[in-house]
Design an enzyme around this catalytic site. Structure first.
Site: not given
Lengths: 386, 386
Positions: A163-164
């Site tokens: 997700w980063d």
């Protein structure tokens, strides 16, 4: 000709930390943008993040900040913040990328009042402004419940901070879309991406959330099987683990040819009244496919299996560790056009990735990450009183 | 004012399948681009991919193709391919996004000879042109060796197709960077991204590959712990699992305040000669932190733990399943600005994500995915002989 430096002439001021925002800056720098990372005096808190080199230099930090310029200022001082603000709004088109709303004098409202063409790009944890990090977002979104073997019911977080990384790329997409809009209209925009939105949007885009809303079906863990098609990992006679994916009818036919199992599966298909050539049947009946393929792998040494699978153009890979990829000074990486040598102060020469984006088949060479305040004199005008 | 439609006026022709290339198109469509997906007669092979609605409509396909237009042609016929080529080069600035090099008459060489301002964006499996999919790329790059509990030594693939999603976003970044360059110079470019490069670049950017090259350290599995900092999952008195991340000194202090464990950890720190306020010490000594925190969670019911953690602004989340997120017609999703209702033919009304990119705080409403050939008449000029 700018070669792969498509973003030459674009200056980006980055007030950031951790993964997503620095990755946005890195992605732009690798396409030729001038990315200036602003740090507090002594360096940003993520400059000490693991992994470290034997000399104590953060390899994480160097990886995410390659090819940027860096300035260090006292961000708690109003005077130094006004130097940052002047840097942002001074000169040509201005872009800020940040993961902090801490200082209103560096926020969108204040800066866009001075420069209506300002593009301001902000990462937050949740869309409501709340804090979140990759591992907490993972927990909130369902994927860990489906990761790992069925025998281990506890949720398994994925190690790659997906997700980063995705959020950093969405920031870059938003920034460049706003840049296109600015070239057309002359107006800047506020762009905002929340880490949690990235995860939920992905779950929605891939059909997980529609499935949960519209059907009674509740997915369960299925190890390294691939949902909805045939994929499984196998161990060869000499103990090497490989991953196989049989996505299409052609892949299936090739696998039968490679393993000599056509007759066995024909009988099985007839008995079950199904067609293994159909993707959904391969998935539904994977429990009868796997043992027969496993038997072939168990009696085939890796070298022979590799040659056979490659010759039949099966989708497959051997599981490799990071240690193996880095072995002998990155000998395996050196073979790949993606990598180039970087001599990072405090770490030493090593193979570092260029951009995964090729432009007319080329990419910019990777550059070291900057040291704390390395570009203060070059970037900042002298303060007025000197 | 275009509102969130930053890419209004950009037309993208998408010849694609599976995840990465369609996600690139989706990402652009969600910012207002006119994305035309070209399919073979009868529909692209990924139109039947799982999950399916009760009526047999692919929720995966609808998720990745929301808000596009779709045309269907006989792509094995030279004549129909020439209609696609005319569509690409006709009209304003032209952009193609594809994952296939099958037909030379739709390739970069041929099309850019007709239109030097063509932007051609291509996804491949490997940089050498070989085929690969997310699950085989995973195997090749080390992350599965580090995913899951130490007691389960076999590699664990992550379920989220992280490399597909990242590749789709890198395609969009490359496309928009080339679009900026075209606005400056009038020239188009060939952009190319390989799925395997995306995974290896990420491993390099995050320091995994530098660590493997430069230090003797070989990482091992550590379950849901977060590498280099303190993160762990816990189960409350009433059996609810939560993920906690204590990234900074402030988070640590807050956790001590929340749990009343300050004195216990002070004694422990003194005895061990370490400081839990330091991120690397929290990571190195996580095995002594976890049992004390676990004890607090084991005797605290979820409602109380949630209230306490939130009040102290700890980074935490409860593990949720997709079923829970989709429950009651997506009631939880409906609360979020990210979602909007879509009535997908063959599937029914449900909450679908908008773009995770907010533009001046707004986003375009989500639209249904098109049916096979839905926009043939609208998009394609009538063939000459009619």
């Amino acid at each position: 000709m700018t070669g792969p430096a498509l973003l030459a002439g674009l200056r980006v001021v980055e007030l950031s930390a951790y993964v997503a925002t620095p990755l946005c800056g890195l992605t732009l720098a690798q396409l030729g943008a001038d990315v200036i990372r602003v740090e507090p005096l002594g360096g940003a808190p993520d400059r000490t993040r693991w992994p470290l080199s034997d000399d104590g230099t953060s390899l994480y930090w160097s990886g995410l900040n390659k090819g940027k310029r860096a300035i260090a200022l006292d961000l708690e001082s109003e005077e130094d913040r006004s130097r940052v603000a002047d840097l942002i709004v001074g000169g040509g088109p201005c872009v800020v990328v940040t993961n902090t709303e801490r200082h209103a004098d560096l926020g969108y409202e204040t800066l866009s009042a001075r420069r209506p063409d300002l593009i301001h790009v902000l990462l937050s944890g949740r869309a409501d402004g709340g804090a979140a990090v990759d591992y907490t977002v993972q927990a909130a979104t369902g994927f860990p419940m489906l990761t790992g073997a069925p025998e281990t019911p506890a949720p398994v977080n994925h190690v790659v901070p997906a997700w980063d990384v995705c959020a950093g790329l969405y920031l870059a997409v938003g920034l460049l879309a706003a840049e296109r809009h600015r070239q057309v209209t002359g107006r800047g925009r506020s762009i905002r991406v929340a880490l949690e939105d990235v995860a939920l949007a992905t779950a929605g885009n891939l059909g997980y959330l529609a499935e949960a809303q519209l059907t009674g079906h509740e997915r369960t863990k299925s190890g390294n099987d691939v949902y909805g098609t045939y994929g499984h990992d196998f161990v060869t006679a000499d103990g090497v683990r490989v991953m196989i994916v049989l996505l299409t009818e052609r892949h299936w036919a090739k696998m039968l040819a490679a393993t000599g199992l056509a007759a066995a599966f024909a009988g099985l298909a007839e008995a079950l009244g199904i067609s293994f050539a159909t993707e959904s049947d391969r998935y539904r009946h994977r429990d009868v496919i796997t043992p027969l393929l496993a038997r072939w792998f168990r009696r085939t040494p890796y070298a022979e299996a590799a040659e056979t699978l490659t010759r039949h153009r099966i989708l497959w890979e051997r599981y490799r560790s990071f240690a193996e990829l880095g072995r002998d000074g990155g000998a395996a990486l050196r073979e790949l056009a993606l990598f180039g040598e970087v001599d990072q102060p405090g770490a030493g020469p090593h193979q570092a990735p260029k951009s995964p984006i090729q432009v007319d088949g080329a990419r910019l060479a990777p550059c070291p990450a900057p040291e704390v305040g390395q570009h203060n004199d070059e970037v900042l005008p002298m303060p007025a009183e000197n």
